[in-house]
Design an enzyme around this catalytic site. Structure first.
Site, PDB file in Angstrom:
ATOM      1  N   HIS A  41       0.848  -1.187   0.000  1.00 18.22           N
ATOM      2  CA  HIS A  41       0.000   0.000   0.000  1.00 18.22           C
ATOM      3  C   HIS A  41       0.885   1.238   0.000  1.00 18.22           C
ATOM      4  CE1 HIS A  41      -3.176   2.798   1.189  1.00 18.22           C
ATOM      5  NE2 HIS A  41      -4.005   1.881   0.746  1.00 18.22           N
ATOM      6  N   ASP A  68      -7.967  -5.432   0.330  1.00 21.18           N
ATOM      7  CA  ASP A  68      -8.463  -6.258  -0.769  1.00 21.18           C
ATOM      8  C   ASP A  68      -8.051  -7.714  -0.696  1.00 21.18           C
ATOM      9  OD1 ASP A  68      -9.825  -4.217  -2.080  1.00 21.18           O
ATOM     10  OD2 ASP A  68      -7.964  -3.461  -2.932  1.00 21.18           O
TER      11      ASP A  68
HETATM   12  N1  CMC Z   1       4.043  -7.539  -4.854  1.00 20.68           N
HETATM   13  C1  CMC Z   1       5.377  -7.511  -5.075  1.00 20.68           C
HETATM   14  N2  CMC Z   1       6.134  -6.413  -4.949  1.00 20.68           N
HETATM   15  C2  CMC Z   1       5.510  -5.276  -4.592  1.00 20.68           C
HETATM   16  C3  CMC Z   1       4.122  -5.220  -4.348  1.00 20.68           C
HETATM   17  C4  CMC Z   1       3.389  -6.410  -4.484  1.00 20.68           C
HETATM   18  N3  CMC Z   1       2.072  -6.422  -4.269  1.00 20.68           N
HETATM   19  N4  CMC Z   1       3.770  -3.968  -4.008  1.00 20.68           N
HETATM   20  C5  CMC Z   1       4.901  -3.259  -4.050  1.00 20.68           C
HETATM   21  N5  CMC Z   1       5.948  -4.035  -4.385  1.00 20.68           N
HETATM   22  C6  CMC Z   1       7.370  -3.617  -4.483  1.00 20.68           C
HETATM   23  C7  CMC Z   1       7.601  -2.843  -5.770  1.00 20.68           C
HETATM   24  O1  CMC Z   1       8.045  -3.688  -6.809  1.00 20.68           O
HETATM   25  C8  CMC Z   1       8.673  -1.866  -5.343  1.00 20.68           C
HETATM   26  O2  CMC Z   1       9.899  -2.529  -5.330  1.00 20.68           O
HETATM   27  P1  CMC Z   1      11.264  -1.725  -5.680  1.00 20.68           P
HETATM   28  O3  CMC Z   1      11.371  -0.642  -4.649  1.00 20.68           O
HETATM   29  O4  CMC Z   1      12.316  -2.755  -5.590  1.00 20.68           O
HETATM   30  O5  CMC Z   1      11.061  -1.176  -7.059  1.00 20.68           O
HETATM   31  C9  CMC Z   1       8.325  -1.557  -3.877  1.00 20.68           C
HETATM   32  O6  CMC Z   1       7.599  -2.712  -3.410  1.00 20.68           O
HETATM   33  C10 CMC Z   1       7.456  -0.316  -3.714  1.00 20.68           C
HETATM   34  O7  CMC Z   1       6.324  -0.442  -4.569  1.00 20.68           O
HETATM   35  P2  CMC Z   1       5.695   0.762  -5.386  1.00 20.68           P
HETATM   36  O8  CMC Z   1       4.917   0.217  -6.523  1.00 20.68           O
HETATM   37  O9  CMC Z   1       6.775   1.773  -5.698  1.00 20.68           O
HETATM   38  O10 CMC Z   1       4.757   1.382  -4.283  1.00 20.68           O
HETATM   39  P3  CMC Z   1       3.498   2.268  -4.534  1.00 20.68           P
HETATM   40  O11 CMC Z   1       3.248   2.976  -3.256  1.00 20.68           O
HETATM   41  O12 CMC Z   1       3.644   3.089  -5.750  1.00 20.68           O
HETATM   42  O13 CMC Z   1       2.340   1.185  -4.837  1.00 20.68           O
HETATM   43  C11 CMC Z   1       0.522  -0.297  -4.631  1.00 20.68           C
HETATM   44  C12 CMC Z   1       1.374   0.786  -3.953  1.00 20.68           C
HETATM   45  C13 CMC Z   1      -0.721  -0.582  -3.778  1.00 20.68           C
HETATM   46  C14 CMC Z   1       0.029   0.210  -6.010  1.00 20.68           C
HETATM   47  C15 CMC Z   1       1.375  -1.574  -4.793  1.00 20.68           C
HETATM   48  O14 CMC Z   1       1.783  -2.057  -3.529  1.00 20.68           O
HETATM   49  C16 CMC Z   1       0.651  -2.679  -5.575  1.00 20.68           C
HETATM   50  O15 CMC Z   1       0.663  -2.669  -6.812  1.00 20.68           O
HETATM   51  N6  CMC Z   1      -0.035  -3.627  -4.842  1.00 20.68           N
HETATM   52  C17 CMC Z   1      -0.833  -4.622  -5.492  1.00 20.68           C
HETATM   53  C18 CMC Z   1      -2.178  -4.007  -5.878  1.00 20.68           C
HETATM   54  C19 CMC Z   1      -3.078  -3.802  -4.678  1.00 20.68           C
HETATM   55  O16 CMC Z   1      -3.225  -4.669  -3.832  1.00 20.68           O
HETATM   56  N7  CMC Z   1      -3.721  -2.624  -4.649  1.00 20.68           N
HETATM   57  C20 CMC Z   1      -4.709  -2.318  -3.618  1.00 20.68           C
HETATM   58  C21 CMC Z   1      -4.332  -1.147  -2.781  1.00 20.68           C
HETATM   59  S1  CMC Z   1      -5.391  -1.015  -1.349  1.00 20.68           S
HETATM   60  C22 CMC Z   1      -6.929  -0.615  -1.969  1.00 20.68           C
HETATM   61  C23 CMC Z   1      -6.986   0.750  -2.539  1.00 20.68           C
HETATM   62  O17 CMC Z   1      -6.573   1.718  -1.880  1.00 20.68           O
HETATM   63  O18 CMC Z   1      -7.517   0.877  -3.649  1.00 20.68           O
END
Ligand code: CMC
Length: 427
Positions: free
Chosen positions: A305, A362
């Site tokens: 998140h 989720d």
């Molecule tokens: N599985 C594997 N690696 C992950 C995941 C995951 N679910 N989430 C983040 N990472 C890694 C990502 O690859 C990155 O690694 P690095 O720093 O080595 O490049 C690091 O963790 C940080 O991730 P980010 O994408 O830069 O973080 P963000 O804050 O931009 O993204 C997120 C947050 C929710 C989009 C992401 O964690 C994700 O895609 N999760 C899966 C989708 C999900 O469950 N979304 C629901 C969010 S809660 C409901 C809502 O608010 O809508």
């Protein structure tokens, strides 16, 4: 004079006021920065930027805390109802019994849809994704409820807010009924907000509908868990759309479109699909390795998140609700065991520990919704239904703010500098 933040750049020294909220990080007020320095700040994805002032919802992502108007989400989920939380978000305080009764009555008086609006559905293909239908039908509301679209009139804003909250279950249930080829059911205002939605979704005109109290309670709790979540992508979309003076129905349709994405509201659908793909616990290590592989686009859906760097407090409630629903409906789903095992393995894996990736709201919601009988395509629709109250409350807060301005971010331009046009025969 309060704290000042100092900036030395572009050959000058500048000071900017530091603003303090009631709780949470201070913010540096850079509104005059461009005028004073000629520079912008650069923050794509808003990772360090507060886009507005708000008194609705507070999240402490490091501690895993979520408060609505100061009340912890766990307490609200345990003791409150979705209607009460809606009142709280809209009005700032918990209602008295009398206020709650009046609010519920008002909402129940707006549950029907204009008959002509129901005709809209027939323009969609039967296999349309219900989120596509939601975007279209909610966007069309302004064509039917013109009499509440003067956003400068607080009474209009109140009526349109009530209409949106009240009609969303009817719109969502109709999207489902249309997809499965069953007749639409009219609302029954003798039922609760959530009971009415369940009946319109799963009932048929041919026989009486039996509402399962435990399912009604679980569904209501799921709505509470999704009611608001600070300045997330869809809420920011609603605020940005609303900042131009667009009518509230159009703004909420924009929010629904944004929510649909798999990184946001679409993650519950993606999380269940992922669990189905994994299937049995013995396949988990393979998928954990894929999630860690930078060359593989696969991510653990329902994990991680932007704000929570700890267990999402909503996921805790969700996990316990799974068991309640299973007990009440006397069902079992082996995917729940897979999910629990996946969580355990991920939470002990250095990759997830170091990146502070925990289950989010989720991760478990799909298992519950599927046990209740919803197809995966309806999951994000349910999120949109519940989040409508948050969107509407945030939209009202923004419009009532005397300092409100149209949202207009700037950019770091990296395209060509000015050049002369060359006629096509000379290129
Ligand atoms: N599985 C594997 N690696 C992950 C995941 C995951 N679910 N989430 C983040 N990472 C890694 C990502 O690859 C990155 O690694 P690095 O720093 O080595 O490049 C690091 O963790 C940080 O991730 P980010 O994408 O830069 O973080 P963000 O804050 O931009 O993204 C997120 C947050 C929710 C989009 C992401 O964690 C994700 O895609 N999760 C899966 C989708 C999900 O469950 N979304 C629901 C969010 S809660 C409901 C809502 O608010 O809508």
């Amino acid at each position: 004079m309060g704290d000042q933040a100092k900036l030395s750049a572009a050959g000058g020294d500048y000071e900017f006021p530091v603003l303090k909220g009631s709780v949470g990080p201070d913010v540096v007020d850079i509104r005059k920065m461009y005028g004073q320095t000629g520079m912008f700040t650069f923050d794509p994805g808003f990772t360090s930027t507060a886009s507005c002032e708000s008194a609705l919802t507070y999240i402490d992502g490091d501690e895993g805390v979520l408060l609505h108007r100061g009340y912890p989400i766990g307490q609200l989920a345990e003791n409150s109802s979705f209607m009460e939380v809606s009142y709280l978000l809209l009005n700032g305080e918990l209602p008295s019994q009398d206020e709650l009764t009046k609010f519920e009555f008002t909402i129940s008086r707006h549950t029907m849809l204009h008959e002509q609006l129901l005709q809209f559905y027939r323009g969609f293909r039967r296999d349309a994704h219900p989120m596509a239908v939601m975007c279209g039908v909610v966007g069309a509301l302004s064509a039917f409820y013109h009499d509440s679209t003067d956003i400068s009139d607080p009474q209009h804003r109140k009526i349109s807010s009530h209409r949106l909250i009240a009609k969303m279950p009817t719109i969502a249930a109709a999207a489902y009924k249309y997809a499965i080829g069953q007749p639409f059911l009219y609302p029954d205002n003798s039922l609760s907000y959530t009971g009415n939605f369940l009946r319109m979704t799963f009932g048929v005109p041919a026989e009486p509908f039996e509402l399962h109290p435990a399912v009604e309670k679980a569904m209501d709790r799921i709505f509470i868990l999704h009611a608001d979540h600070e300045q997330n992508a869809s809420t920011s979309t609603v605020r940005l759309a609303g900042s131009s003076g667009a009518n509230p129905f159009a703004c909420i349709a924009a929010g629904i479109a944004c929510l649909w994405g798999p990184a946001h509201g679409g993650a519950n659908e993606a999380a269940l699909n992922m669990l189905k793909e994994i299937g049995t616990p013995d396949k988990i290590p393979h998928y954990i390795e894929r999630a860690k592989d930078k060359n593989d686009p696969f991510r653990l859906m329902g994990f991680g998140h932007r704000v929570y760097k700890n267990y999402d407090p909503r996921a805790t409630v969700m996990q316990s609700t799974v068991r309640e629903v299973f007990d009440a409906l006397k069902v079992d789903d082996p995917l729940f065991e897979t999910a629990l095992r996946l969580e355990e393995i991920a939470l002990n894996d250095p990759y997830f520990v170091e990146k502070k990736l925990f289950p989010n709201v989720d991760f478990y919601s799909g298992i519950i919704l599927s046990a209740i009988g919803f197809p995966t395509t309806m999951f994000t629709v349910l999120f949109a239904l519940a989040r409508t109250v948050g969107w509407v409350a945030q939209w009202n807060e923004m419009i009532s703010d005397p300092g409100q301005k149209i949202g207009r971010p700037r950019q770091l331009y990296t395209g060509p500098t000015q050049r002369e046009y060359i006629p096509v025969d000379k290129r």
